[in-house]
Scaffold this motif. Structure first.
Motif, PDB file in Angstrom:
ATOM      1  N   GLY B 104       2.841  -6.122  -2.128  1.00 30.16           N
ATOM      2  CA  GLY B 104       2.659  -5.028  -1.191  1.00 30.16           C
ATOM      3  C   GLY B 104       1.875  -5.395   0.055  1.00 30.16           C
ATOM      4  O   GLY B 104       1.515  -4.532   0.827  1.00 30.16           O
ATOM      5  N   GLY B 549      -1.979   3.678   7.747  1.00 32.43           N
ATOM      6  CA  GLY B 549      -1.358   4.960   7.436  1.00 32.43           C
ATOM      7  C   GLY B 549      -2.318   6.084   7.747  1.00 32.43           C
ATOM      8  O   GLY B 549      -3.541   5.938   7.612  1.00 32.43           O
ATOM      9  N   PHE B 656      -1.223   1.978  -8.323  1.00 34.81           N
ATOM     10  CA  PHE B 656      -0.925   1.033  -7.250  1.00 34.81           C
ATOM     11  C   PHE B 656      -0.042  -0.086  -7.744  1.00 34.81           C
ATOM     12  O   PHE B 656       0.953  -0.447  -7.134  1.00 34.81           O
ATOM     13  CB  PHE B 656      -2.237   0.434  -6.704  1.00 34.81           C
ATOM     14  CG  PHE B 656      -2.685   1.066  -5.441  1.00 34.81           C
ATOM     15  CD1 PHE B 656      -3.373   2.255  -5.483  1.00 34.81           C
ATOM     16  CD2 PHE B 656      -2.415   0.494  -4.231  1.00 34.81           C
ATOM     17  CE1 PHE B 656      -3.795   2.854  -4.330  1.00 34.81           C
ATOM     18  CE2 PHE B 656      -2.824   1.091  -3.061  1.00 34.81           C
ATOM     19  CZ  PHE B 656      -3.512   2.272  -3.112  1.00 34.81           C
ATOM     20  N   LEU B 659       3.568   1.023  -9.188  1.00 34.43           N
ATOM     21  CA  LEU B 659       4.500   1.580  -8.220  1.00 34.43           C
ATOM     22  C   LEU B 659       4.542   0.776  -6.928  1.00 34.43           C
ATOM     23  O   LEU B 659       5.321   1.086  -6.048  1.00 34.43           O
ATOM     24  CB  LEU B 659       4.142   3.035  -7.918  1.00 34.43           C
ATOM     25  CG  LEU B 659       4.219   3.982  -9.115  1.00 34.43           C
ATOM     26  CD1 LEU B 659       3.613   5.313  -8.752  1.00 34.43           C
ATOM     27  CD2 LEU B 659       5.645   4.173  -9.551  1.00 34.43           C
ATOM     28  N   GLY B 660       3.713  -0.268  -6.836  1.00 39.30           N
ATOM     29  CA  GLY B 660       3.715  -1.067  -5.619  1.00 39.30           C
ATOM     30  C   GLY B 660       3.330  -0.266  -4.388  1.00 39.30           C
ATOM     31  O   GLY B 660       3.924  -0.380  -3.335  1.00 39.30           O
ATOM     32  N   LEU B 661       2.333   0.568  -4.534  1.00 35.30           N
ATOM     33  CA  LEU B 661       1.942   1.448  -3.427  1.00 35.30           C
ATOM     34  C   LEU B 661       1.139   0.709  -2.368  1.00 35.30           C
ATOM     35  O   LEU B 661       0.613  -0.367  -2.606  1.00 35.30           O
ATOM     36  CB  LEU B 661       1.078   2.598  -3.957  1.00 35.30           C
ATOM     37  CG  LEU B 661       1.703   3.536  -4.958  1.00 35.30           C
ATOM     38  CD1 LEU B 661       0.734   4.654  -5.260  1.00 35.30           C
ATOM     39  CD2 LEU B 661       2.986   4.104  -4.404  1.00 35.30           C
ATOM     40  N   ARG B 662       1.073   1.293  -1.204  1.00 41.21           N
ATOM     41  CA  ARG B 662       0.177   0.769  -0.180  1.00 41.21           C
ATOM     42  C   ARG B 662      -0.869   1.800   0.228  1.00 41.21           C
ATOM     43  O   ARG B 662      -1.928   1.456   0.686  1.00 41.21           O
ATOM     44  CB  ARG B 662       0.961   0.344   1.057  1.00 41.21           C
ATOM     45  CG  ARG B 662       1.913  -0.748   0.706  1.00 41.21           C
ATOM     46  CD  ARG B 662       2.580  -1.345   1.906  1.00 41.21           C
ATOM     47  NE  ARG B 662       3.676  -2.167   1.427  1.00 41.21           N
ATOM     48  CZ  ARG B 662       4.228  -3.135   2.142  1.00 41.21           C
ATOM     49  NH1 ARG B 662       3.810  -3.397   3.331  1.00 41.21           N
ATOM     50  NH2 ARG B 662       5.214  -3.838   1.650  1.00 41.21           N
ATOM     51  N   HIS B 663      -0.518   3.054   0.110  1.00 43.51           N
ATOM     52  CA  HIS B 663      -1.467   4.100   0.490  1.00 43.51           C
ATOM     53  C   HIS B 663      -1.464   5.183  -0.568  1.00 43.51           C
ATOM     54  O   HIS B 663      -0.450   5.454  -1.190  1.00 43.51           O
ATOM     55  CB  HIS B 663      -1.087   4.740   1.823  1.00 43.51           C
ATOM     56  CG  HIS B 663      -0.952   3.759   2.919  1.00 43.51           C
ATOM     57  ND1 HIS B 663       0.260   3.222   3.260  1.00 43.51           N
ATOM     58  CD2 HIS B 663      -1.865   3.198   3.723  1.00 43.51           C
ATOM     59  CE1 HIS B 663       0.083   2.381   4.249  1.00 43.51           C
ATOM     60  NE2 HIS B 663      -1.189   2.339   4.551  1.00 43.51           N
ATOM     61  N   LEU B 664      -2.602   5.789  -0.698  1.00 48.44           N
ATOM     62  CA  LEU B 664      -2.737   6.846  -1.683  1.00 48.44           C
ATOM     63  C   LEU B 664      -3.726   7.840  -1.107  1.00 48.44           C
ATOM     64  O   LEU B 664      -4.753   7.449  -0.560  1.00 48.44           O
ATOM     65  CB  LEU B 664      -3.296   6.223  -2.967  1.00 48.44           C
ATOM     66  CG  LEU B 664      -3.203   6.985  -4.256  1.00 48.44           C
ATOM     67  CD1 LEU B 664      -1.752   7.098  -4.659  1.00 48.44           C
ATOM     68  CD2 LEU B 664      -3.949   6.222  -5.326  1.00 48.44           C
TER      69      LEU B 664
END
Lengths: 703, 703
Positions: B104, B549, B656, B659-664
């Motif tokens: 990511g 973001g 993270f 799900l391979g997230l970058r922002h939360l």
């Protein structure tokens, strides 16, 4: 104080870790031993059966037939009796149920000790009794049951596959690809360890058996159909027939799934409703039918003369039943009689008998055999294909432990060999081996029916002990899976659907893109608990619905409602049963109260209660009890995952699948954002900790 | 209307699907061809180098040395020149960067076309120039670059590994275990397909090369160190020395990681700051050092007489450099000269020269060779081990494309063979092969350094083409990884950390349990946008910070704030650059306005802009532009994942990673629960759709 707690927590974590690894070792050893036991038992029964039958055939075919049928009947009856009377959850292969379990759905009784016992002894009877089913699916279930006793089901699945096929890497991949929907490399490593242990145990047992200590018969039943002496190379012209094998595999596999789906539905709706007696009669009828076909059909075939046994070219008569592996200490007289079985002269053999009237392991060995061009006539293979396909379809769903791997390999290798024969005739080359095509056929049918890719590929390579065909197996699998997917879903998915196990597919449906989370959760009112709840309210709510989780809502000082967590039905049931947490006042108990939650052993909550069989109706509470209160705060999951109401359902789906969730709160859109977390936040925080906690770092790193 | 849109959407999805599979095919073909090209080029250069040197040695050792050094220097110089002047991102193995990308994190320039070219030609120079590094890591990066042009990096990684080791299944597992943090079986299948295509392409190229069309030299450089004719069986007494190999592998691997970490840190902080000239000088010095050692050291060793070439026992003189594979059309005279290299008499050989003064592929082949007991003296092996280890450490981090696989295999197989020699002496059995121990040693060193398990295991099995040692390899890997993990992290993780790539480990740190999401996101004020924002505000906000973001907050009619989504910096930059979405009024534009978002081709948003190199300072806006407004609504991610403020950081971490997230977004605790979603909700909804949309089901199922 917090530091100290963290320190203690770390010790506890290290302890847990050691325990987990020890359990993984134990699972490996036990599964390996169970596999060895099943194999030796099956081999002994089957070997004994064939040798007795051959002895009698010398005198009379009819008597031989009667004895053969009777032995099979007794074995199958014992199996179906165990299943119906003792462990009904042990019927079938068990893989759909385990998939469901690891996907997040708990099915009653599927992992009990009683199921384990039923599975082991039931599969000995059903496989030894010669039905068209395999012992590999049940072994996976057996491994999962053993592992479930120690709390690590994923390890058990892998161990089962590793033991069934002697394919340790295949086992790991099977567990990861097929049964679990989520995945962590930590888990992967432990699963890997268990598989390695299984491989060592099985190998040790086989070494021990070589010295003849496993009773009267050997241990050839461990599947390894070594074709490493097979075809050296392949030409590009052969890719076309191989692609055809893939297409056939996809078609036949999809048909198999569809037919078994109809058969199982019919069984469920009509036959099995009538009780256990019907199940037993059904299994016995099937046993008789299978015996009759496998004994009778070879009689209709003419005998083939053996090719000149030119030792230099390696061509010899195909191995008669029992010659290889499964019973080694057989008398010389019996061997002679086998050669003459169904055939009048020496040096002749009945090609249909070598595959039909034989244990399945040896039949596959014959089908995979290299350097035996023209061993089988195409009529024999076609007859076998049709009959065995039909038998496998109608046997599926009987109330005995039954795997689909070995029947699938039988069917696939038969048509694979058929295609191979045509290729040999058409291309007129000598370096083409029919055994290779049989292997590809087996891969294609399994791919068309089960729709696995990587794990199946590795398993096929491991059981054939030949790496050269890896790209070919990959291509055949890709084609057969693609063809099969055009018609229906994989056999495990279909069976799981039929049994009402809500498996989540790997990909959300397209329609979900246009739906929001709010639409999905339906219109039903959400039933929530206050923080401190009256016992009678709990009981009435639990009775009135079947939900497994309830939000708990408290009020802030200013009176605004605030969701403080999720409480599970199973936890509520434990609390109600033990009664120690009841209190008289409706006020929240002091959260600092020493050992508030120590009253419950954490083990009590560790397992879902539904599998222990506690039900709300089983709990008896006095009217005094009903007037008391429970403070739910210690039992909450304080921060369940939440999604905003208008999140796309696709995203929700991914959350469920990737994290293996069971419950998710749908909440209104938030009114403000308190912060944004990015990857760097998670890492920087990490480094700070490393600096401040340098002294403790060794214990952390061991994890 | 919605129905129609869904229909069109489905067609589009099917189209996308076909494109994706076609791209996967293309990636496979291109990566296969790139691998073939690199291999043939390296083999040709190296083969030419050795044959020229041998020719000259006949006359003078000094002249031979000078020529040898010069050729190596030229090759290494060309490599380092390409890297420093043309594609700086192509230095090193590239695997940590790709891991970061798939985890990511986007690193500038890592997947450009220019990097691809630099990687291909750079690695030809560096590997052909005889440095202590391999071409496998760069091939993985090459595959990823090719795949990145088509948007499927995971496929490319797998294709790279499959091409580098001719290990298609190993490639799939490498991509899944090592480089991606999240995983879907859909993706797995496509990766599997790409690997199979690579295997077919490479095999076709090798078949084509056999007919001698690949220039002067052959294609033996494709790694397959076939040891299938090695040891047949192993006894349980051998498990102890194998465990010792595992421990040694863990220790040496961990030491290697630590040393390379220091070396790389030192290079970063002191050496490479001084510019490209230093990098070039450094690489040339290393090349000279390597050449001198590999040429000089064998001179110090005595020659060993060949064992009596008894053809029946299969014992023969070890292959001299160049005899096997890498250059086939070599003159008979040259072969003779090789035999005499460093040795006065015929029928003698220099054991150190067979591993040191040789291409790495052939050296490993010699080390793995079976049935050659006493081929090497322990002094030679020890010398080689120490020198090569040192060379590998100091070469690591030079500004050339460099893989660690082959050097790791070299080091590991050397000490593995050493242990094997002692085992042969001690146990005095004839069926123990030193080549087997060399293989296990190689596995143990790679396990101790890279800390992979399943994928490494499969790769080792695939390159050695022998399934029998699978359980042994598994055990050795488990031990070496456990030993290594006690000291430090894997080499890729350490290098990634050094380069500031925030990789998320598979397991959250223990400290996270006691932290909440709110604590993690720090104290900084959250910068958010209103729905309609002035262009000048956007510019100033983007200039004032580095966030990627931003939350967008709108107001409901009653005036309450409401978070309506997340807008990415990269999207804002695209909007600012194109200017077509500017509007004059601060009112929200009509969301039904036809083709509101069609003004932007979806491709413009498809790739992160940072890798395209757009920066806020590059965008020039007139003062008129600055006075205009943007309605962000069409560009929002309307429902980013959210977590309540007091969720445990462990859970956040899992979100993270999985799900391979970058922002939360971290939001306040919700005040009410609108609904609960369970697995059944997701499935029941499914069935309804199947019923109503039966006509469209075919197109759905193809997916």
């Amino acid at each position: 104080y917090r530091e100290e707690q963290a320190q203690r927590g770390k010790l506890y974590v290290s302890y847990l870790l050691v325990v987990k690894w020890f359990f993984a070792l134990l699972i490996g050893i036990c599964t390996g031993l169970a596999a060895v036991f099943i194999n030796i038992a099956v081999e002994n029964f089957a070997g004994w059966k064939f040798s007795v039958t051959f002895d009698i055939i010398q005198k009379s075919y009819v008597a031989g037939f009667v004895v053969y049928v009777l032995i099979n009947l007794v074995l199958v009856y014992s199996s179906v009796y165990i299943i119906t009377q003792f462990a009904p959850a042990a019927a079938g292969s068990g893989i759909p149920e385990i998939k469901g379990y690891l996907n997040g759905v708990d099915i009653h009784g599927i992992l009990l000790f009683r199921t384990l016992i039923g599975k082991i002894f039931g599969s000995i009877g059903s496989v030894g009794g010669g039905l068209a089913l395999g012992k590999e699916g049940p072994l996976v279930h057996t491994g999962a049951c053993i592992a479930s006793l120690l709390g690590q089901v994923t390890c058990g699945c892998a161990a089962g596959v590793a033991a069934a096929f002697r394919a340790p890497v295949g086992g790991v991949l099977f567990a990861l690809e097929e049964v679990t929907s989520w995945w962590r490399s930590q888990l992967m490593w432990r699963v890997f360890f268990t598989s390695a242990v299984v491989a060592v145990v099985v190998r040790a047992a086989m070494g021990w058996c070589k010295s003849g200590k496993c009773g009267h018969f050997g241990s050839g039943g461990f599947i390894i159909w070594d074709i490493s002496d097979g075809q050296e190379d392949y030409s590009f012209a052969e890719l076309l027939p191989m692609a055809i094998i893939g297409v056939i595999g996809g078609l036949l596999g999809a048909l198999f799934n569809q037919l078994t789906l109809y058969i199982t539905t019919w069984r469920r709706n009509y036959l099995h409703k009538k009780g256990n007696r019907v199940k037993i009669i059904e299994a016995c009828l099937l046993s008789f039918l299978t015996s009759a076909i496998s004994f009778g059909l070879p009689l209709l075939r003419k005998c083939t003369p053996c090719p000149d046994s030119d030792l230099a070219s390696g061509i010899e008569c195909p191995r008669p039943p029992g010659m290889y592996g499964n019973y080694v200490n057989i008398d010389a007289i019996v061997i002679l009689s086998i050669f003459q079985f169904f055939c009048s002269k020496d040096k002749e053999y009945n090609d249909l008998a070598t595959i039909f009237f034989n244990t399945q392991d040896d039949a596959i060995r014959n089908l995979f055999s290299a350097k035996t061009i023209n061993e089988y006539s195409s009529q024999s293979l076609l007859t076998f294909l049709v009959m065995f396909y039909a038998l496998a379809v109608i046997t599926f769903g009987t109330a005995v432990p039954a795997g689909q791997f070995v029947p699938g390999i039988m069917i696939g290798s038969t048509y694979g060999r058929l295609v191979g024969m045509f290729v040999v005739k058409y291309y007129r080359k000598l370096n083409i081996e029919e055994g290779t095509y049989a292997l590809l056929g087996a891969a294609s049918f399994l791919g068309g029916s089960m729709r696995m890719t990587v794990s199946l590929c590795v398993i096929m390579v491991e059981i054939s002990n030949n790496l050269k065909f890896l790209p070919l197996i990959m291509l055949v699998l890709l084609i057969s899976k693609a063809v099969g997917d055009a018609f229906n879903e994989g056999i495990y998915e279909e069976q799981a659907q039929l049994r009402g196990i809500p498996l989540l597919e790997s990909k959300p449906k397209y329609e979900m893109r246009n739906m929001t989370a709010k639409e999905a959760c339906g219109s039903g009112r959400v039933i929530s608990f206050p923080r401190v709840v009256k016992v009678s309210d709990v009981v009435s709510i639990l009775r009135s619905n079947k939900h497994n989780g309830f939000p708990v809502i408290d009020h802030t000082r200013s009176g605004e409602p605030l969701v403080i967590g999720l409480v599970l039905r199973s936890h509520l049931l434990v609390i109600l049963q033990s009664k120690v947490d009841f209190q008289h006042t409706p006020l929240p108990s002091d959260p600092r109260g020493a050992g508030r939650s120590i009253r419950h052993d954490s083990g009590e909550f560790a397992k879902p209660v539904s599998s222990k069989g506690i039900c709300i109706d089983d709990i008896h509470l006095s009217s005094d009890d009903l007037e008391m209160y429970i403070d739910l705060a210690p039992f909450l999951n304080p921060s369940p995952y939440i999604v905003p109401e208008d999140m796309s359902l696709t995203k929700v789906y991914n959350l469920f699948r990737q994290l293996g969730l069971r419950h998710l709160f749908v909440v209104p859109r938030p009114s403000r954002v308190l912060g944004l977390i990015t990857r760097k936040d998670l890492l920087i925080e990490d480094k700070e900790n490393v600096n401040t906690l340098e002294l403790q770092s060794t214990s952390v790193r061991i994890r």
